[in-house]
Design an enzyme around this catalytic site. Sequence first.
Site, PDB file in Angstrom:
ATOM      1  N   ASP A  32     -17.383  12.400  49.873  1.00 27.38           N
ATOM      2  CA  ASP A  32     -18.465  11.997  50.341  1.00 27.38           C
ATOM      3  C   ASP A  32     -19.780  11.579  49.604  1.00 27.38           C
ATOM      4  O   ASP A  32     -20.575  11.881  48.383  1.00 27.38           O
ATOM      5  CB  ASP A  32     -19.015  12.906  51.441  1.00 27.38           C
ATOM      6  CG  ASP A  32     -17.789  13.472  52.325  1.00 27.38           C
ATOM      7  OD1 ASP A  32     -16.948  12.523  52.573  1.00 27.38           O
ATOM      8  OD2 ASP A  32     -17.601  14.578  52.079  1.00 27.38           O
ATOM      9  N   CYS A  84     -18.851  31.288  48.960  1.00 25.96           N
ATOM     10  CA  CYS A  84     -17.437  30.929  48.180  1.00 25.96           C
ATOM     11  C   CYS A  84     -16.707  31.921  46.834  1.00 25.96           C
ATOM     12  O   CYS A  84     -17.674  31.866  46.132  1.00 25.96           O
ATOM     13  CB  CYS A  84     -17.931  29.478  47.826  1.00 25.96           C
ATOM     14  SG  CYS A  84     -18.426  28.288  49.348  1.00 25.96           S
ATOM     15  N   ARG A 105     -20.944  20.016  51.258  1.00 25.05           N
ATOM     16  CA  ARG A 105     -22.342  20.976  51.673  1.00 25.05           C
ATOM     17  C   ARG A 105     -22.841  21.158  50.484  1.00 25.05           C
ATOM     18  O   ARG A 105     -23.579  22.892  51.298  1.00 25.05           O
ATOM     19  CB  ARG A 105     -21.440  22.346  52.842  1.00 25.05           C
ATOM     20  CG  ARG A 105     -22.031  21.782  54.236  1.00 25.05           C
ATOM     21  CD  ARG A 105     -20.744  22.651  54.960  1.00 25.05           C
ATOM     22  NE  ARG A 105     -20.155  21.883  56.052  1.00 25.05           N
ATOM     23  CZ  ARG A 105     -19.366  21.413  56.415  1.00 25.05           C
ATOM     24  NH1 ARG A 105     -17.916  22.313  56.021  1.00 25.05           N
ATOM     25  NH2 ARG A 105     -18.055  20.960  56.716  1.00 25.05           N
ATOM     26  N   LYS A 124     -14.330  10.752  60.592  1.00 29.98           N
ATOM     27  CA  LYS A 124     -13.340  10.369  59.704  1.00 29.98           C
ATOM     28  C   LYS A 124     -12.793   9.538  60.682  1.00 29.98           C
ATOM     29  O   LYS A 124     -12.536   8.942  61.244  1.00 29.98           O
ATOM     30  CB  LYS A 124     -12.683  11.570  59.771  1.00 29.98           C
ATOM     31  CG  LYS A 124     -13.001  12.810  59.022  1.00 29.98           C
ATOM     32  CD  LYS A 124     -12.094  13.909  58.209  1.00 29.98           C
ATOM     33  CE  LYS A 124     -12.661  14.730  58.155  1.00 29.98           C
ATOM     34  NZ  LYS A 124     -13.846  16.021  58.940  1.00 29.98           N
ATOM     35  N   ARG A 127     -13.378  19.049  69.117  1.00 25.44           N
ATOM     36  CA  ARG A 127     -13.086  20.490  68.248  1.00 25.44           C
ATOM     37  C   ARG A 127     -14.720  20.603  67.766  1.00 25.44           C
ATOM     38  O   ARG A 127     -15.075  20.042  67.747  1.00 25.44           O
ATOM     39  CB  ARG A 127     -12.183  19.799  67.104  1.00 25.44           C
ATOM     40  CG  ARG A 127     -11.782  18.639  66.455  1.00 25.44           C
ATOM     41  CD  ARG A 127     -10.876  17.466  66.260  1.00 25.44           C
ATOM     42  NE  ARG A 127     -10.748  16.878  67.319  1.00 25.44           N
ATOM     43  CZ  ARG A 127     -10.692  15.695  66.261  1.00 25.44           C
ATOM     44  NH1 ARG A 127     -10.148  15.661  65.750  1.00 25.44           N
ATOM     45  NH2 ARG A 127     -11.077  14.312  67.573  1.00 25.44           N
ATOM     46  N   ASP A 175     -15.579   9.550  55.452  1.00 21.38           N
ATOM     47  CA  ASP A 175     -15.923  10.215  56.254  1.00 21.38           C
ATOM     48  C   ASP A 175     -17.372   9.567  56.551  1.00 21.38           C
ATOM     49  O   ASP A 175     -17.953   8.973  55.540  1.00 21.38           O
ATOM     50  CB  ASP A 175     -16.596  11.440  55.789  1.00 21.38           C
ATOM     51  CG  ASP A 175     -16.204  12.181  57.072  1.00 21.38           C
ATOM     52  OD1 ASP A 175     -16.587  11.789  58.455  1.00 21.38           O
ATOM     53  OD2 ASP A 175     -16.106  13.442  56.982  1.00 21.38           O
ATOM     54  N   CYS A 202     -19.056  20.094  46.333  1.00 30.68           N
ATOM     55  CA  CYS A 202     -19.310  20.215  47.336  1.00 30.68           C
ATOM     56  C   CYS A 202     -20.026  19.612  48.706  1.00 30.68           C
ATOM     57  O   CYS A 202     -21.240  18.533  47.598  1.00 30.68           O
ATOM     58  CB  CYS A 202     -20.046  22.012  47.550  1.00 30.68           C
ATOM     59  SG  CYS A 202     -19.859  22.266  49.233  1.00 30.68           S
ATOM     60  N   ARG A 248     -19.234  17.416  66.854  1.00 32.64           N
ATOM     61  CA  ARG A 248     -19.026  15.337  66.889  1.00 32.64           C
ATOM     62  C   ARG A 248     -17.663  14.968  67.820  1.00 32.64           C
ATOM     63  O   ARG A 248     -18.320  14.096  68.419  1.00 32.64           O
ATOM     64  CB  ARG A 248     -18.823  15.909  65.169  1.00 32.64           C
ATOM     65  CG  ARG A 248     -18.652  14.208  64.942  1.00 32.64           C
ATOM     66  CD  ARG A 248     -18.529  13.827  62.819  1.00 32.64           C
ATOM     67  NE  ARG A 248     -19.674  13.760  62.579  1.00 32.64           N
ATOM     68  CZ  ARG A 248     -18.983  14.020  61.510  1.00 32.64           C
ATOM     69  NH1 ARG A 248     -18.939  14.331  60.757  1.00 32.64           N
ATOM     70  NH2 ARG A 248     -20.399  14.661  60.845  1.00 32.64           N
ATOM     71  N   TYR A 249     -16.673  16.120  67.398  1.00 33.90           N
ATOM     72  CA  TYR A 249     -15.550  15.131  68.538  1.00 33.90           C
ATOM     73  C   TYR A 249     -15.075  16.174  69.713  1.00 33.90           C
ATOM     74  O   TYR A 249     -16.019  17.092  69.517  1.00 33.90           O
ATOM     75  CB  TYR A 249     -14.755  15.624  67.255  1.00 33.90           C
ATOM     76  CG  TYR A 249     -13.958  14.492  66.289  1.00 33.90           C
ATOM     77  CD1 TYR A 249     -13.860  13.115  66.368  1.00 33.90           C
ATOM     78  CD2 TYR A 249     -14.528  15.347  65.841  1.00 33.90           C
ATOM     79  CE1 TYR A 249     -14.302  12.364  65.520  1.00 33.90           C
ATOM     80  CE2 TYR A 249     -14.431  15.266  64.504  1.00 33.90           C
ATOM     81  CZ  TYR A 249     -14.031  13.116  64.098  1.00 33.90           C
ATOM     82  OH  TYR A 249     -13.862  12.422  62.929  1.00 33.90           O
ATOM     83  N   CYS A 260     -17.829  24.800  44.242  1.00 34.16           N
ATOM     84  CA  CYS A 260     -17.581  23.820  43.716  1.00 34.16           C
ATOM     85  C   CYS A 260     -18.639  22.827  43.589  1.00 34.16           C
ATOM     86  O   CYS A 260     -19.055  22.416  44.344  1.00 34.16           O
ATOM     87  CB  CYS A 260     -16.362  23.102  44.634  1.00 34.16           C
ATOM     88  SG  CYS A 260     -15.140  23.992  45.560  1.00 34.16           S
TER      89      CYS A 260
HETATM   90  C1  LIG Z   1     -13.335  16.696  59.464  1.00 39.21           C
HETATM   91  C2  LIG Z   1     -14.626  17.167  60.786  1.00 39.21           C
HETATM   92  C3  LIG Z   1     -13.461  17.773  61.952  1.00 39.21           C
HETATM   93  C4  LIG Z   1     -12.066  17.937  62.160  1.00 39.21           C
HETATM   94  O1  LIG Z   1     -11.763  16.932  61.888  1.00 39.21           O
HETATM   95  P1  LIG Z   1     -10.021  16.366  61.815  1.00 39.21           P
HETATM   96  O2  LIG Z   1      -9.793  15.161  61.661  1.00 39.21           O
HETATM   97  O3  LIG Z   1      -8.989  17.750  63.098  1.00 39.21           O
HETATM   98  O4  LIG Z   1      -9.352  17.479  60.706  1.00 39.21           O
HETATM   99  C5  LIG Z   1     -13.866  18.430  63.069  1.00 39.21           C
HETATM  100  N1  LIG Z   1     -15.798  18.279  63.563  1.00 39.21           N
HETATM  101  C6  LIG Z   1     -16.166  17.564  62.401  1.00 39.21           C
HETATM  102  C7  LIG Z   1     -17.552  17.515  62.149  1.00 39.21           C
HETATM  103  C8  LIG Z   1     -15.413  17.271  60.904  1.00 39.21           C
HETATM  104  O5  LIG Z   1     -16.395  16.670  59.941  1.00 39.21           O
HETATM  105  S1  SF4 Z   2     -16.284  23.028  48.906  1.00 35.49           S
HETATM  106 FE1  SF4 Z   2     -17.941  23.691  49.547  1.00 35.49          FE
HETATM  107  S2  SF4 Z   2     -17.116  24.879  50.523  1.00 35.49           S
HETATM  108 FE2  SF4 Z   2     -15.586  24.437  49.766  1.00 35.49          FE
HETATM  109  S3  SF4 Z   2     -15.189  25.846  48.473  1.00 35.49           S
HETATM  110 FE3  SF4 Z   2     -16.052  24.820  47.680  1.00 35.49          FE
HETATM  111  S4  SF4 Z   2     -18.347  25.302  47.493  1.00 35.49           S
HETATM  112 FE4  SF4 Z   2     -17.385  26.470  48.914  1.00 35.49          FE
END
Ligand SMILES: *Cc1c(COP(=O)(O)O)cnc(C)c1O
Ligand code: SF4
Length: 361
Positions: free
Chosen positions: A287, A120, A129, A331, A111, A324, A127, A107-108, A124
């Site tokens: 989120d 996991c 995801r 973010k 990174r 986010d 979560c 995305r960025y 959670c």
């Molecule tokens: C959160 C996130 C990051 C990391 O963001 P930082 O602000 O550098 O911690 C990188 N890629 C994605 C897709 C993210 O959701």
């Molecule tokens: S937040 Fe989601 S990815 Fe992170 S430990 Fe919990 S279940 Fe696993």
Amino acid sequence: MAPDALCTPFTHHPADDSDSWQRMIADSITTAEGLAAHLPVDPDRIRTVIQRYPMRITPYYLALIRQQQDPIWRQAVPDPAEIRDTDLAADGLGEEPQSPVPNLTHRYPDRVLFAVSSQCAVYCRHCMRKRKVGRPAGITAATRREGVAYIRHHTEVRDVILSGGDPLMLADEVIAALLAELRAIAHVETIRIHSRIPCTLPQRITPTLVGILRRFHPLFLNTHFNHPAELTPAAAQACAALADGGIPLGCQTVLLKGVNDHPAVMQSLLRGLLKMRVKPYYLHHPDPIRGTAHFRLPVRKGLELMRSLRGAVSGMAIPQYMIDLPGGGGKVPLLPDYVQGADQNRLCVANYRGEIYEYPG
Ligand SMILES: *Cc1c(COP(=O)(O)O)cnc(C)c1O
Ligand code: SF4
């Protein structure tokens, strides 16, 4: 309910047994019947939830539950509200459209977020995801290879975030091989591991694991604690082992209704983390993700909570409060408004007590 009446106590395996964490995973609770044997829940209602969103609770984390619907319970025990929530999007942050190869979100510019495990120690309930975790078919050795190849071919990638799922659910040899491949890429400057394991299965932080991780500096670990009841002696020991291995520790806390949305709770969590040498990094507003609506609360409450921190806890313990943006916007940090007004020559600023000061210039 009386403490200890709720959970059947479990036996700790000796800490010098390096396989004990695998046994704790094997002994984890993953079925409705298994949970009903320990907690006062209706297995039929749990079963319908975990058909959609899997459950795993380590014996260690289960033993932290003291009461029905307490903050640990809410994070780990499936809730029928999860499947009633059908309005929110499963991938509300648009990770999939920004994934050039499976399980790697770019995305960025500099990174990538690289999901290397679907497992996991505890799933959670909040979560972000949820659509992916606990589904082993999605993240494999093949997708990890593809992800590494992508990073190798993209010289703009300086920072690799290993996520999932939880990267520390992988076997030691797999972690070592993956880190070695990433470290062999000249343009990769920093590696971050995002793991909740210091909180949910601290026994996984073995001397062998720390010995592996410390070969790949600069390596950072951001963990995930949400409530002071999670700051146990075992968790503190795990964090101390990592910090002694030279691994800078951060924490990404999620603001959750009924878990930590209270100034005294949040302050106690943040102070406790700092004492464990864990620097609070982000406080995430929950989120908008399908299956998590019952944890959501207004941004206004988060801003009030942030205001309550300044002056009450060390500045070192104050995380950035983040939202986010839906659809892949990224973010954004939010701050309470300290600037009350401004003209050509001065700012009008409120301090941590709400007293108004003029600031020149
Ligand atoms: C959160 C996130 C990051 C990391 O963001 P930082 O602000 O550098 O911690 C990188 N890629 C994605 C897709 C993210 O959701
Ligand atoms: S937040 Fe989601 S990815 Fe992170 S430990 Fe919990 S279940 Fe696993």
